[in-house]
Each structure stands twice: as C-alpha cells, then as structure tokens.
Write an enzyme that holds these catalytic residues in place. Structure first.
Site, PDB file in Angstrom:
ATOM      1  N   ARG A   1       8.015 -13.165  -2.038  1.00  0.00           N
ATOM      2  CA  ARG A   1       6.937 -12.170  -1.911  1.00  0.00           C
ATOM      3  C   ARG A   1       6.108 -12.116  -3.196  1.00  0.00           C
ATOM      4  NH1 ARG A   1       8.397  -6.105  -0.200  1.00  0.00           N
ATOM      5  NH2 ARG A   1       9.172  -6.049  -2.330  1.00  0.00           N
TER       6      ARG A   1
ATOM      7  N   LYS B   1       1.873  -6.779  -3.550  1.00  0.00           N
ATOM      8  CA  LYS B   1       2.564  -5.825  -4.418  1.00  0.00           C
ATOM      9  C   LYS B   1       1.982  -5.986  -5.820  1.00  0.00           C
ATOM     10  CE  LYS B   1       7.187  -3.975  -5.135  1.00  0.00           C
ATOM     11  NZ  LYS B   1       6.834  -2.586  -4.843  1.00  0.00           N
TER      12      LYS B   1
ATOM     13  N   GLU C   1       2.939   4.037   5.828  1.00  0.00           N
ATOM     14  CA  GLU C   1       4.230   3.971   5.131  1.00  0.00           C
ATOM     15  C   GLU C   1       4.344   5.169   4.205  1.00  0.00           C
ATOM     16  OE1 GLU C   1       4.413   0.523   2.524  1.00  0.00           O
ATOM     17  OE2 GLU C   1       2.259   0.599   2.157  1.00  0.00           O
TER      18      GLU C   1
HETATM   19  N1  PMP Z   1       6.089   0.261   0.561  1.00  0.00           N
HETATM   20  C1  PMP Z   1       5.715   0.417  -0.718  1.00  0.00           C
HETATM   21  C2  PMP Z   1       4.343   0.908  -1.012  1.00  0.00           C
HETATM   22  C3  PMP Z   1       6.613   0.118  -1.757  1.00  0.00           C
HETATM   23  O1  PMP Z   1       6.252   0.258  -3.025  1.00  0.00           O
HETATM   24  C4  PMP Z   1       7.924  -0.322  -1.418  1.00  0.00           C
HETATM   25  C5  PMP Z   1       8.940  -0.566  -2.502  1.00  0.00           C
HETATM   26  N2  PMP Z   1       8.747  -1.748  -3.153  1.00  0.00           N
HETATM   27  C6  PMP Z   1       8.262  -0.486  -0.067  1.00  0.00           C
HETATM   28  C7  PMP Z   1       7.312  -0.176   0.895  1.00  0.00           C
HETATM   29  C8  PMP Z   1       9.606  -0.999   0.342  1.00  0.00           C
HETATM   30  O2  PMP Z   1       9.698  -2.373   0.079  1.00  0.00           O
HETATM   31  P1  PMP Z   1      11.084  -3.083  -0.238  1.00  0.00           P
HETATM   32  O3  PMP Z   1      12.008  -2.774   0.873  1.00  0.00           O
HETATM   33  O4  PMP Z   1      10.744  -4.518  -0.327  1.00  0.00           O
HETATM   34  O5  PMP Z   1      11.552  -2.515  -1.544  1.00  0.00           O
END
Ligand code: PMP
Length: 293
Positions: free
Chosen positions: A52, A152, A185
């Site tokens: 990612r 990200k 989210e």
């Molecule tokens: N959405 C956002 C905006 C985030 O910052 C995160 C945490 N990194 C997640 C969802 C969850 O992603 P992950 O399960 O890969 O940590």
C-alpha cells in the site's frame, strides 16, 4: 535504553532523530506513510502495508529509492535494534529536502525515509467490552477526485478536522460522510455494520482508505460463512443496523454501540462482532513476518 529511529539507512537515538525544516513532508505534507503492528515477534500483514505504501507513492509520483524487500528488512531491523516484539511501527517516506516553493523538482537529495517503532498505545479495554459511542462529523471526507482518501498521504488535515469535532463532543471516534452524503469511514478507521444477515462496508469508490484490517475482517467473515457486501449506504442504514464496528491497525476491531444517539442493536457489542474480534486476535498471534528469523 533510548529507542532508536531509522532515518535514511541509519539509526539515531530518539532525541537526535531530526530532519530538516525544509523537508517537504513538513512544509507541504508531501509524502506517504503506513501504520503497522507487530504481535508476539511477528509483523502482521507487513507485505500488504508495504504494497500500500508503494501504491500511495506511485499515485503521487514519489519514487521510493529502496526495493520493497529492502524496506521490509529495514522495518524488521528497526524492531530488532529496539528489542521490540509487540509494537506499533510508523513508516514514512517524504519527498525530501527542497526549498520553500512547492515544486517537488526542487527536492534534490531524494526522499526521506523514517521508521519509528514504539510500544503500542491502546484504547482502554473497557471500550472493547462496552463499545464506542460515535457521532457523524460535519467535515466531509476529501473528494476522491481531488485528493483520493485511498492514498495514505502525510496530508491528514481532513481527518484531523474531523477528529477535533469528535474531541469537542467528548467521544473517541466519528463518522465521516463523502461529498454525496454516503457513509465513508471513521477519522482513522473503516466501518462495518451487520443488517442481521450480512456484513456491509463502503466500497473504495465512496472515497476511503482501503484498510488492511478491513481486508482481514473480510477474510475472517468468509471463514464464518458471513457474506460481506461492499455497498454504498446512508446514515439511516447504520441507525437501524443490528451490529456495528470499526477496524484499523491501531484499534483492531472495536464495537460501536451508538451512532448519533441511536442505539445499535441492544446497545452492547454484538455476537458476530465479538466472534470476529476473537478470530482476529487469533490471527495476529498466528501469522506475520518474523522479526527474528
Ligand atoms: N481509514 C483511515 C482514514 C485510516 O487512517 C486508517 C488507519 N490507517 C484506516 C482507515 C484503517 O486502515 P488499516 O486497517 O490499514 O490500518
């Protein structure tokens, strides 16, 4: 012992781990990152996190100067030198040192790579037992056609503005809608709900970070024979859900028991949620990239 931080191939004691004020990661949020976890001497889904990171970098035309394999080794080395087996890892790659203009071509020395490994800061255990009360915030998730939430990036102001609304309400998490009003989210986690039969979670096209934990939950759900629908939905669908939970690397799976004052199910973490939490915990102990081979 003072913890060591990796910067561009070298380890520095935390108090001396500094970067230039001209780094475009600081000046413009120009960079990408990952939050990763290690459990009992193994790094959970390390490869997926690295993939990612490299995808995020590709989207913003940031060429990471190391191979994914070397980056993986540096992450493991950072855990070894700090003698950590259970840890939170922050991996950052910025555009590097430039001038005060935003032009990335002025960043000459190449990207800055930083790896910080530390003990994990957990939500209090009561929140996992009793579940979270959350609200919908007024800050909309970034427009995917402007700055895709799937990247990200170090530019997290959108989420921080949302988090401040959550803080003002005295809560722990908040729901963000996209520009059309579809549930996207939480400020740092993905969302799932159960309609009593299936699990439902927003698709990437709504504009979300496609979480690694979200993916793991989908795999576990398949094991339990629960169908997962990636589907656009609005707030009333959540208000009438039977169960609801959030997923993220730091939070893992955390139950939600009320949304905007509407009680979800019977106001306690649901049966399916608890089962997924238990199975998730099991997986974190069983799989992962070994820190010490
Ligand atoms: N959405 C956002 C905006 C985030 O910052 C995160 C945490 N990194 C997640 C969802 C969850 O992603 P992950 O399960 O890969 O940590």
């Amino acid at each position: 012992m003072e913890r060591l931080v990796y910067i561009n191939g070298k380890f520095f004691p935390r108090s001396q781990a500094t970067i230039s004020v001209f780094d475009h990661g600081l000046l413009y949020g120009d960079g990408v990152f990952e939050g990763i976890r290690a459990y009992s001497g193994k790094v959970f889904r390390l490869r997926e996190h690295l993939e990612r990171l490299y995808r995020s970098a590709q989207v913003v035309s940031l060429e990471i100067p190391t191979t994914l394999e070397d980056m993986q080794e540096s992450v493991l080395e950072c855990l070894r030198v700090n003698d950590l087996s259970d840890a939170y890892i922050r991996l950052i790659v910025t555009r590097g040192i430039g001038d005060l203009g935003l032009d990335p071509r002025k960043c000459h020395g190449g990207p800055t790579t930083i790896i910080i490994a530390d003990a994990i800061e957990l939500y209090p255990p009561e929140l996992y037992e009793n579940g979270l009360e959350i609200i919908t915030v007024t800050t909309r998730r970034n427009l995917p056609s402007a700055l895709s939430p799937a990247v990200k990036s170090l530019n997290y102001l959108n989420n921080i503005l949302a988090k401040m609304e959550v803080n003002r309400a005295g809560l722990h998490e908040g729901l963000m809608l996209n520009h059309e009003g579809y549930v996207a989210e939480a400020t740092g986690d993905n969302i799932f709900f159960s309609d009593g039969t299936d699990l439902v979670t927003p698709p990437s096209s709504v504009g979300i970070l496609v979480g690694i934990t979200r993916g793991v939950v989908m795999e576990i759900a398949a094991e339990t024979g629960t169908a997962v629908r990636e589907e656009r939905f609005l707030l009333p669908d959540i208000y009438t859900a039977r169960e609801c939970f959030l997923t993220g690397t730091a939070a893992e799976i955390i139950p939600v028991v009320s949304v905007d004052g509407r009680v979800i199910g019977d106001g306690k973490p649901g049966k399916l949620t608890r089962e997924l939490m238990a199975r998730f915990r099991q997986r974190t102990l069983e799989e992962g990239a070994p820190i010490r081979p």
